[in-house]
Design an enzyme around this catalytic site. Structure first.
Site, PDB file in Angstrom:
ATOM      1  N   CYS A 131     -53.903 -24.068  28.349  1.00 35.74           N
ATOM      2  CA  CYS A 131     -52.462 -24.317  28.261  1.00 35.74           C
ATOM      3  C   CYS A 131     -51.953 -25.047  29.499  1.00 35.74           C
ATOM      4  O   CYS A 131     -51.782 -24.444  30.559  1.00 35.74           O
ATOM      5  CB  CYS A 131     -51.721 -22.995  28.077  1.00 35.74           C
ATOM      6  SG  CYS A 131     -49.931 -23.185  28.035  1.00 35.74           S
ATOM      7  N   CYS A 134     -48.582 -23.896  30.883  1.00 36.31           N
ATOM      8  CA  CYS A 134     -48.654 -22.649  31.636  1.00 36.31           C
ATOM      9  C   CYS A 134     -49.279 -22.871  33.021  1.00 36.31           C
ATOM     10  O   CYS A 134     -48.825 -22.305  34.007  1.00 36.31           O
ATOM     11  CB  CYS A 134     -49.521 -21.616  30.913  1.00 36.31           C
ATOM     12  SG  CYS A 134     -49.310 -21.568  29.144  1.00 36.31           S
ATOM     13  N   ASP A 135     -50.338 -23.649  33.083  1.00 40.95           N
ATOM     14  CA  ASP A 135     -51.175 -23.652  34.281  1.00 40.95           C
ATOM     15  C   ASP A 135     -51.203 -24.960  35.060  1.00 40.95           C
ATOM     16  O   ASP A 135     -51.774 -25.010  36.153  1.00 40.95           O
ATOM     17  CB  ASP A 135     -52.622 -23.279  33.892  1.00 40.95           C
ATOM     18  CG  ASP A 135     -52.698 -21.888  33.277  1.00 40.95           C
ATOM     19  OD1 ASP A 135     -51.860 -21.040  33.643  1.00 40.95           O
ATOM     20  OD2 ASP A 135     -53.565 -21.650  32.428  1.00 40.95           O
TER      21      ASP A 135
END
Ligand code: NAP
Length: 307
Positions: A131, A134-135
């Site tokens: 993701c 997200c990261d």
């Protein structure tokens, strides 16, 4: 007889549990095999509002679980093996037996498709991610590899150029599956390199618990090379966990449950929330948001039915 059975223990399921438990509906939440869902296998979560310093994924899920428990949610470990949605009360089967319920909230999520490498499994959260939203932020100034050739891979690669010094996209064929417009944008992006006809066979370095590079194999020449990078994003698609609902609920071509008017499915009294019905946003906060909606939709449905 239950008022509410919730299937799945990610942010959508726990939020639905908080809402229905606070409405005195005494929900039963069936947890599935991966308790806490996809966040239980991530490390730092920086984009869930309310945590200015960020929070570890497993801790966030543990807190959500406790919060739902505080208002009377009951938990059942294990998997749902079968459901009968043909008439109300619905029947939900697990290895432990059968539960009858007036409403069902499906929040069984989706699973990122993985390459299937042992090193990938060990390094997830330690340089391997599924993701970018997200990261990506954790990879500022680093060299990243993205695997895949569909819209997700191109979207992730393009998004990651905001942070990375360089992004290399590795695809197993010499043609992308992604839409033309997204391809064109990626081809024009000077920070993205493409490696064609190639698969990732190994991710280094398990012992150091961090990503130092990958082993690549060109499928045409069979040549094997080592490639240095500090992050690997696997973007080869997601699979919604909807196998047991096939033929029982309306789904789209990719197996995601179709919802309308909030979280209603094609069967009255059955609601769906989170990634199981969303292949676009796929965020913990959007899953929690639809979990809240499903809880409220279930409560209204029960009220309308005179319960
Ligand atoms: P996808 O379209 O199924 O593409 C998966 C990609 O991963 C393909 O290029 C496939 O290669 C590759 N792949 C699959 N298994 C692999 C393996 N084991 N090893 C190496 N490569 C592998 O999945 P997606 O990109 O996640 O998209 C899913 C759906 O969401 C699509 O309908 C897509 O259009 C949509 N979507 C839209 C947007 C957008 O419009 N902004 C963004 C994301 C997703 P092959 O090409 O060789 O099969």
């Amino acid at each position: 007889m239950r008022n509410v059975v919730i299937i799945g223990s990610g942010p959508a399921g726990y939020t639905a549990a908080i809402y229905t438990a606070r409405a005195n509906l005494n929900p039963l939440l069936i947890e599935g095999l991966e308790v806490g869902g996809q966040l239980s296998i991530t490390t730092m979560v920086d984009n869930f509002p309310g945590f200015p310093e960020g929070i570890m994924g497993p801790a966030l899920m543990e807190d959500m679980k406790k919060q739902a428990e505080r208002f009377g949610t009951e938990y059942l470990p294990g998997m749902v093996t079968q459901v009968d949605l043909s008439h109300n009360p619905f029947r939900v089967f697990t290895d432990d037996g059968e539960t009858q319920t007036r409403t069902v909230i499906i929040s069984s999520g989706a699973s990122a498709r993985l390459l299937g490498l042992e090193s990938e499994k060990k390094l997830i959260g330690y340089g391997v991610s599924t993701c970018a939203t997200c990261d990506g932020y954790f990879f500022r100034g680093k060299e990243i590899l993205v695997v895949g050739g569909g819209d997700s891979a191109i979207e992730e690669a393009t998004f990651l150029t905001k942070y990375a010094s360089k992004v290399t996209l590795v695809h197993r064929r010499n043609q992308l599956r992604a839409s033309k417009i997204m391809q064109d944008r990626a081809f024009k992006n000077p920070k993205i390199d493409f490696v064609w006809d190639t698969v990732v066979e190994e991710i280094y370095d398990i012992n150091a618990k961090t990503v130092k590079g990958v082993k690549l194999r060109n499928l045409k020449s069979n040549e094997v090379t080592d490639f240095k990078c500090e992050g690997v994003f696997v973007a080869i698609g997601h699979v919604p966990n909807t196998q047991i609902f096939r033929g029982l609920l309306e789904m789209d071509a990719n197996g995601y449950i179709v919802t309308h008017d909030g979280t209603k499915t094609s069967v009255p009294g059955v609601f769906a929330a989170g990634d199981v019905q969303d292949h676009v946003y796929r965020q913990a906060i959007s899953a929690a948001g639809t979990g809240c909606m499903a809880g409220m939709d279930a409560e209204r449905y029960l009220e309308q039915q005179g319960h």
